[in-house]
Design an enzyme around this catalytic site. Structure first.
Site, PDB file in Angstrom:
ATOM      1  N   ASP A  22     -14.828 -85.527  10.444  1.00 54.79           N
ATOM      2  CA  ASP A  22     -14.622 -85.580   8.781  1.00 54.79           C
ATOM      3  C   ASP A  22     -14.675 -83.875   8.552  1.00 54.79           C
ATOM      4  OD1 ASP A  22     -16.297 -86.712   5.917  1.00 54.79           O
ATOM      5  OD2 ASP A  22     -14.646 -85.374   6.218  1.00 54.79           O
ATOM      6  N   HIS A 137     -26.668 -83.577  -5.414  1.00 52.47           N
ATOM      7  CA  HIS A 137     -25.448 -83.898  -5.901  1.00 52.47           C
ATOM      8  C   HIS A 137     -25.530 -85.497  -6.092  1.00 52.47           C
ATOM      9  CE1 HIS A 137     -22.985 -80.437  -5.246  1.00 52.47           C
ATOM     10  NE2 HIS A 137     -23.338 -80.379  -4.083  1.00 52.47           N
ATOM     11  N   HIS A 176     -23.251 -74.786  -5.176  1.00 57.37           N
ATOM     12  CA  HIS A 176     -22.288 -76.185  -5.811  1.00 57.37           C
ATOM     13  C   HIS A 176     -22.957 -76.456  -7.024  1.00 57.37           C
ATOM     14  CE1 HIS A 176     -21.314 -76.374  -1.316  1.00 57.37           C
ATOM     15  NE2 HIS A 176     -20.032 -76.514  -1.960  1.00 57.37           N
ATOM     16  N   ASP A 294     -26.060 -71.408   0.323  1.00 60.09           N
ATOM     17  CA  ASP A 294     -24.568 -71.231   0.438  1.00 60.09           C
ATOM     18  C   ASP A 294     -23.914 -70.278  -0.712  1.00 60.09           C
ATOM     19  OD1 ASP A 294     -24.097 -74.893  -0.689  1.00 60.09           O
ATOM     20  OD2 ASP A 294     -25.030 -73.108  -1.751  1.00 60.09           O
ATOM     21  N   TYR A 334     -24.872 -72.930   4.926  1.00 60.00           N
ATOM     22  CA  TYR A 334     -24.193 -73.366   6.295  1.00 60.00           C
ATOM     23  C   TYR A 334     -23.791 -72.329   7.045  1.00 60.00           C
ATOM     24  CZ  TYR A 334     -24.232 -77.164   2.917  1.00 60.00           C
ATOM     25  OH  TYR A 334     -24.565 -78.103   2.029  1.00 60.00           O
TER      26      TYR A 334
HETATM   27  C1  LIG Z   1     -25.972 -79.325  -0.901  1.00 62.00           C
HETATM   28  C2  LIG Z   1     -24.515 -78.830  -0.968  1.00 62.00           C
HETATM   29  O1  LIG Z   1     -24.284 -78.376  -2.439  1.00 62.00           O
HETATM   30  O2  LIG Z   1     -24.608 -77.664  -0.301  1.00 62.00           O
HETATM   31  N1  LIG Z   1     -23.783 -79.647  -0.700  1.00 62.00           N
HETATM   32  C3  LIG Z   1     -22.427 -79.199  -0.623  1.00 62.00           C
HETATM   33  C4  LIG Z   1     -21.089 -80.238  -0.695  1.00 62.00           C
HETATM   34  C5  LIG Z   1     -19.772 -79.757  -0.464  1.00 62.00           C
HETATM   35  C6  LIG Z   1     -18.649 -80.877   0.024  1.00 62.00           C
HETATM   36  N2  LIG Z   1     -17.538 -80.232  -0.273  1.00 62.00           N
HETATM   37 ZN   LIG Z   2     -24.048 -76.398  -2.029  1.00 61.75          ZN
END
Ligand SMILES: CC(O)(O)NCCCCN
Ligand SMILES: [Zn+2]
Length: 697
Positions: A22, A137, A176, A294, A334
């Site tokens: 994925d 999220h 995000h 991130d 990440y």
């Molecule tokens: C915890 C987070 O906010 O880093 N997750 C990001 C999910 C991105 C999906 N495209």
């Molecule tokens: Zn994030």
């Protein structure tokens, strides 16, 4: 006063991973957690923390945020086959399940609760939970964005329910939008009734008498990559105009980044011009951080350019709220290089180490200014500190939003780089600088009859022949006054010790604060490039002091004459002077912080003018905030008779958190106007003062 920093981590939370292909989820790997923890161990930070064990969140705790049916469904996942897990996952977006993820999700939520317990029970002052899966999220009945349970939302509800915490500030610096947190608190029937609005009925006319002294409120602040709704999760309600609903209006603050490549200056300008003024006005009892990294340079999701050391400053700026009660819970991040670096920067600040200097800050970029201005304008009706924000005119706001729902898609601006080139562009950045603690954290130069505060090291006054000879030709009239000479030469040698990082900061009681300041400034060594002088209270500062930019003077008083303003000589005139807390904080947050960051001094001299009228709590807040600069090298000068200020000042220089100001009333109109007028005049010189895009070249 609570001390210590909690660290919560358990390798069990590394024991789940993506079991199928994925592309959206492949970045969420177990190594995120292990490299972060290993970096803390390697840098000697882990064993300076108080290690708190993890625990599983109970059903009841998870049900504070999630629905029963969702919990029951997730409970089944450990027994699912691979096919069932894939099937179950399909109902959600950008998330994956694993036989062990339910256990890890309970540990992640439980870790956040352990952190809240440790801080609220005062076993520690603050702390960080390194957890996986992330949480911000996940929604009441849905997993999303690698999240299963909403760790921070559960922690906020838990803190209110178990400890009666009234006001919780959630700061989400993950790149995000934590829509799960926004949904949880924007329409929460119990939770968000605003800042203690009082609604009286009247028995006689048969209307229920009810006093909604509802101070229970959760203020959620999030910035996030948005790109006019093109970036995941592509929600219309992630934009700046989602301010919260009904009674919750003003308690949801979204700052959309409509371009990638945002830098330290962009992040700091949002803190100084939106988050901090509102946060001080809100006056939280507890600060929870959705600490996603991130938003750091090198991250494939964020594609931003802010360096890991920025998190040292973001953390510090929040530590002055809520009496230092701060719980940081890991969300995203990440890039396996910038993530651990950012985690270390955050934990090192929580431990109270000196902050790194942020080099070559400039102003926010045009896109950031547009978002900043739109947000301040959307929120100004709810927050006194934003009340006098200029409304955006069509001319300077080109925000466009691709309404995917309405199918109305405007022509996409061609980016100079195609998607793949942008991603493949390898970002490089410096390893964050070491932040060594000086052997003497705070030193004092005091009259013999004044006790030296605990933790402080008294520097005995003595005449330094070398220094005195230089002094004499400057301070002829003092030449006879042995004591003054001794004091001045001791101050100069104290500053020399700061330069060598033998001493962190210093405080002194002197006969004449202005003379002492002039002497220090004129005798700092040439390799001290810039000195920031902050004067609190009335009094004439010789304007020739700020020669050739080596010295920047910023004075806050009630009698400052405005015409003398120049780039390096800024005087803020407040109607009621320094005793008016909200006006004073408006000047500190909206003027002093941005200018101080951009000037980036090597030494800060904080001068408390005689009869300044500044109250202790504000003085401590200011002293704490000034530690942001010059690696914490602050010299505080106070008038001899102000003995009572020695203890409070020393406690802040030694790393104690400043006590929270009570909820700030809206600043007086005249003060806001004065600060606004000055901001407009100075923003050509100091780009971090900009809040509207009409001024960008
Ligand atoms: C915890 C987070 O906010 O880093 N997750 C990001 C999910 C991105 C999906 N495209
Ligand atoms: Zn994030």
């Amino acid at each position: 006063m609570a001390h210590g920093t909690a660290l919560i981590y358990d390798e069990e939370m590394t024991k789940y991973k993506l079991l199928w292909v994925d592309p959206a989820c492949k970045i969420e790997v177990p190594e995120r957690l292990s490299v972060s923890y290993e970096a803390l161990v390697r840098n000697g930070l882990a064993d300076r923390c108080v290690s708190i064990p993890v625990r599983e969140a109970t059903d009841a705790e998870i049900l504070l945020v999630h629905s029963d049916e969702y919990l029951e469904a997730v409970k089944k996942t450990p027994y699912m086959t691979l096919e069932d897990l894939k099937e179950f996952t399909l109902q959600f977006g950008d998330v994956y399940f694993h036989p062990n993820i339910y256990r890890c999700a309970k540990l992640a939520a439980g870790s956040a609760l352990q952190l809240v317990d440790s801080v609220m029970m005062e076993r520690v002052r603050n702390g960080m939970a390194l957890v996986r899966p992330p949480g911000h999220h996940s929604m009441r009945s849905a997993a999303s964005g690698f999240c299963v349970f909403n760790n921070v939302a559960i922690a906020a509800r838990y803190a209110k329910q178990k400890y009666g915490v009234k006001r919780v500030l959630i700061v989400d610096w993950d790149i995000h939008h934590g829509q799960g947190v926004q949904y949880c608190f924007e329409d929460d029937p119990r939770g968000v009734f605003g800042k203690g609005r009082i609604i009286f009925g009247c028995l006689k006319c048969n209307i229920l008498v009810f006093v909604l002294f509802i101070f229970n409120s959760v203020l959620y602040f999030s910035w996030h990559r948005y790109e006019h709704q093109k970036f995941w999760p592509q929600l219309r309600e992630s934009d700046y105009d989602s301010v919260g609903k009904e009674k919750g209006a003003g308690f949801n603050i979204n700052l959309p980044w409509n371009q990638v490549g945002m830098e330290n200056s962009d992040y700091l300008s949002v803190f100084c011009h939106v988050l901090l003024p509102v946060a001080y006005e809100f006056c939280p009892d507890l600060v929870l951080v959705c600490a996603g990294f991130d938003s750091a340079i090198g991250d494939p999701e964020g594609e931003m350019c802010a360096t890991p050391d920025i998190f040292a400053h973001l953390t510090h700026l929040l530590m002055n709220l809520a009496g230092g009660r701060l719980c940081a819970v890991l969300e995203g991040g990440y890039n396996l290089t910038s993530l651990p670096q950012s985690v270390c920067q955050t934990v090192q600040t929580l431990l109270g180490d000196p902050l790194p200097q942020l080099a070559n800050l400039s102003g926010p970029c045009r896109s950031a200014l547009e978002s900043l201005q739109c947000l301040r304008s959307a929120q100004k009706q709810y927050w006194g500190s934003l009340k006098h924000t200029a409304s955006p005119t069509a001319a300077n706001i080109s925000t466009k939003r691709i309404r995917i729902a309405e199918g109305e898609v405007e022509e996409e601006e061609k980016t100079e780089l195609g998607e793949e080139e942008k991603n493949s562009e390898e970002k490089v950045w410096h390893e964050p600088p070491k932040r060594p603690c000086p052997p003497i954290r705070a030193a004092s130069v005091l009259p013999d009859d004044v006790a030296c505060p605990d933790g402080c090291k008294r520097i005995t006054k003595d005449i330094h022949p070398l220094v005195v000879s230089r002094l004499k030709d400057h301070l002829v009239q003092e030449a006879e006054d042995g004591d003054a000479l001794a004091t001045f030469s001791t101050l100069v040698s104290l500053v020399q010790k700061m330069e060598k990082n033998e001493v962190g900061s210093g405080l002194a009681l002197v006969g004449d604060v202005i003379k002492a300041m002039m002497c220090v400034v004129q005798h700092v060594s040439p390799d001290l490039n810039r000195v920031l002088v902050v004067c609190v209270g009335n009094g004439k500062i010789p304007s020739h002091i700020s020669r050739d930019g080596k010295v920047l003077v910023l004075q806050i008083s009630s009698d400052a004459s405005e015409e003398q303003q120049s780039k390096h000589y800024i005087s803020v005139c407040l109607q009621k002077g320094c005793c008016n807390t909200s006006g004073f904080m408006q000047a500190v947050l909206g003027l002093l912080l941005p200018v101080g960051y951009e000037y980036n001094p090597d030494l800060v001299v904080l001068v408390r003018m005689p009869d300044s009228g500044v109250c202790d709590v504000v003085w401590k807040q200011l002293t704490g905030l000034l530690q942001s600069f010059a690696k914490g090298h602050t010299l505080v000068l106070m008038q001899e008779k102000e003995n009572s200020c020695v203890g409070p000042t020393a406690s802040i220089l030694l790393g104690d958190p400043a006590p929270p100001l009570e909820t700030l009333q809206a600043p007086d109109r005249e003060d806001v106007d004065a600060v606004e007028r000055l901001r407009r005049r100075l923003q050509a010189d100091w780009k971090l003062l900009q809040t509207t895009s009409e001024y960008t070249s």
